[in-house]
Write a protein that holds these residues in place. Sequence first.
Motif, PDB file in Angstrom:
ATOM      1  N   PHE A 192       8.984   4.101 -11.162  1.00  0.00           N
ATOM      2  CA  PHE A 192       9.790   3.002 -11.696  1.00  0.00           C
ATOM      3  C   PHE A 192       8.884   2.202 -12.626  1.00  0.00           C
ATOM      4  N   GLY A 193       9.161   2.332 -13.927  1.00  0.00           N
ATOM      5  CA  GLY A 193       8.280   1.713 -14.904  1.00  0.00           C
ATOM      6  C   GLY A 193       9.005   0.856 -15.920  1.00  0.00           C
ATOM      7  N   LEU A 194       8.225   0.083 -16.676  1.00  0.00           N
ATOM      8  CA  LEU A 194       8.745  -0.793 -17.719  1.00  0.00           C
ATOM      9  C   LEU A 194       8.001  -0.490 -19.011  1.00  0.00           C
ATOM     10  N   VAL A 195       8.711  -0.565 -20.137  1.00  0.00           N
ATOM     11  CA  VAL A 195       8.075  -0.344 -21.423  1.00  0.00           C
ATOM     12  C   VAL A 195       8.852  -1.073 -22.503  1.00  0.00           C
ATOM     13  N   ARG A 196       8.165  -1.490 -23.528  1.00  0.00           N
ATOM     14  CA  ARG A 196       8.858  -1.878 -24.755  1.00  0.00           C
ATOM     15  C   ARG A 196       8.769  -0.663 -25.669  1.00  0.00           C
ATOM     16  N   ALA A 197       9.911  -0.105 -26.015  1.00  0.00           N
ATOM     17  CA  ALA A 197       9.952   1.193 -26.710  1.00  0.00           C
ATOM     18  C   ALA A 197       9.638   1.032 -28.197  1.00  0.00           C
ATOM     19  N   ARG A 198       8.402   0.652 -28.472  1.00  0.00           N
ATOM     20  CA  ARG A 198       7.979   0.461 -29.854  1.00  0.00           C
ATOM     21  C   ARG A 198       7.969   1.797 -30.599  1.00  0.00           C
ATOM     22  N   SER A 199       8.209   1.742 -31.896  1.00  0.00           N
ATOM     23  CA  SER A 199       8.286   2.969 -32.701  1.00  0.00           C
ATOM     24  C   SER A 199       6.995   3.774 -32.612  1.00  0.00           C
ATOM     25  N   GLN A 200       5.852   3.088 -32.502  1.00  0.00           N
ATOM     26  CA  GLN A 200       4.582   3.806 -32.442  1.00  0.00           C
ATOM     27  C   GLN A 200       4.375   4.520 -31.104  1.00  0.00           C
ATOM     28  N   GLY A 214       0.789  -1.219   0.000  1.00  0.00           N
ATOM     29  CA  GLY A 214       0.000   0.000   0.000  1.00  0.00           C
ATOM     30  C   GLY A 214       0.818   1.264   0.000  1.00  0.00           C
ATOM     31  N   GLU A 215       2.153   1.174  -0.121  1.00  0.00           N
ATOM     32  CA  GLU A 215       2.983   2.361  -0.047  1.00  0.00           C
ATOM     33  C   GLU A 215       3.073   3.096  -1.371  1.00  0.00           C
ATOM     34  N   THR A 216       2.711   2.449  -2.454  1.00  0.00           N
ATOM     35  CA  THR A 216       2.851   3.060  -3.760  1.00  0.00           C
ATOM     36  C   THR A 216       1.832   2.453  -4.698  1.00  0.00           C
ATOM     37  N   ASP A 217       1.653   3.083  -5.843  1.00  0.00           N
ATOM     38  CA  ASP A 217       0.754   2.555  -6.852  1.00  0.00           C
ATOM     39  C   ASP A 217       1.518   1.654  -7.808  1.00  0.00           C
ATOM     40  N   ARG A 218       1.113   0.393  -7.897  1.00  0.00           N
ATOM     41  CA  ARG A 218       1.593  -0.498  -8.945  1.00  0.00           C
ATOM     42  C   ARG A 218       0.506  -0.521  -9.999  1.00  0.00           C
ATOM     43  N   LYS A 236       5.116  -8.297 -17.998  1.00  0.00           N
ATOM     44  CA  LYS A 236       4.844  -9.121 -16.819  1.00  0.00           C
ATOM     45  C   LYS A 236       6.049 -10.015 -16.521  1.00  0.00           C
ATOM     46  N   LYS A 237       6.632 -10.611 -17.566  1.00  0.00           N
ATOM     47  CA  LYS A 237       7.809 -11.456 -17.378  1.00  0.00           C
ATOM     48  C   LYS A 237       8.984 -10.633 -16.858  1.00  0.00           C
ATOM     49  N   LEU A 238       9.177  -9.429 -17.413  1.00  0.00           N
ATOM     50  CA  LEU A 238      10.287  -8.588 -16.963  1.00  0.00           C
ATOM     51  C   LEU A 238      10.092  -8.200 -15.500  1.00  0.00           C
ATOM     52  N   GLU A 239       8.874  -7.833 -15.121  1.00  0.00           N
ATOM     53  CA  GLU A 239       8.611  -7.496 -13.722  1.00  0.00           C
ATOM     54  C   GLU A 239       8.932  -8.685 -12.818  1.00  0.00           C
ATOM     55  N   THR A 240       8.483  -9.870 -13.214  1.00  0.00           N
ATOM     56  CA  THR A 240       8.737 -11.078 -12.424  1.00  0.00           C
ATOM     57  C   THR A 240      10.232 -11.346 -12.298  1.00  0.00           C
ATOM     58  N   ALA A 298       6.159   0.956  -9.665  1.00  0.00           N
ATOM     59  CA  ALA A 298       6.049   1.888  -8.539  1.00  0.00           C
ATOM     60  C   ALA A 298       5.764   3.269  -9.096  1.00  0.00           C
ATOM     61  N   LYS A 299       4.711   3.890  -8.631  1.00  0.00           N
ATOM     62  CA  LYS A 299       4.335   5.227  -9.086  1.00  0.00           C
ATOM     63  C   LYS A 299       4.209   6.127  -7.878  1.00  0.00           C
TER      64      LYS A 299
END
Length: 295
Positions: free
Chosen positions: A141-149, A3-7, A21-25, A175-176
């Motif tokens: 702290f976020g994750l993304v696949r940096a797709r061209s679009q 509860g300390e942050t927004d996931r 999801k795999k990268l987070e795991t 973490a947000k």
Amino acid sequence: MSGETDRIPLALAHLDHADLKKLETDLIDAVGGWEAFSEKLRGFFRAAIDEVIDTARTGRFFFSDLEKTEKTYLGTKFEIILRDWLGVPKGVRLDLLIGGEEVDVKTTTSAKGGGWMIPPEAFNQLCVLIKVDEAAARCDFGLVRARSQYLRAGSNRDAKTGLSAAGRRNIWWMAKDFEYTANFWALTDDADRAAIMQGGGTQRIATLFERFQGIPISRVQIQAIAAQDDFMKRIRRNSGARDILAPKGIAILYSENDRSLMRRLGLKFGSREFVSVSPKNAEEAALLRSANHID
């Protein structure tokens, strides 16, 4: 994250859900679970920023004291420390190799959204996105696949570009608006600093922990205040600060040695951080006394 942050994960139907999801795991497994992730994230930025401020040698105290080039270097510093606390190697082309995938690490200290600059080699690749607001001691702290679009059409001279406003909706947030350990010096005034910096290393450390109980303080700051190579000796029993404070009922706890006790006491702390505390009741006093932290 207790509860300390927004996931904020992406929807199950999202194009990138399975990859992120795999990268987070993989990240959580590497760091040792969500509780360890929370504690390490809390101390992660504090240690990196304090090392670059380098109070012991420069006499500076704050992020605002840094040169522009030093603020730029922080991105590299964050990458190095992240690799260390994940215990993963550097990739061949990108910053991390985790779960069999190369991952780039992008950091911004800009107050504006989307300040990460994505280089061509990271286009369509997995990225860790870190945003740091030192004034508020908050991070994302976020994750993304940096797709061209997901990227803006324009680029700078190095062909780097950023995520578009629409593209940022494709970030998986681990973490947000997470509260990390604040700069201890921001909690002090001139009188506090003068008092803390009086006397030898042991007395300085004792004054610090007596005045500022319940506040996490990074190992880097302890080294700066002690101003001695053997600064850890200035804390220990046998002529250290603990000998001064233990008879007063004040314990000095260290996350790397006293983690379970600190959790039991409900203390908030990060990796490689110290917290001093006086027991609030007889039960806490018995816990601290049995661990030889107070007399």
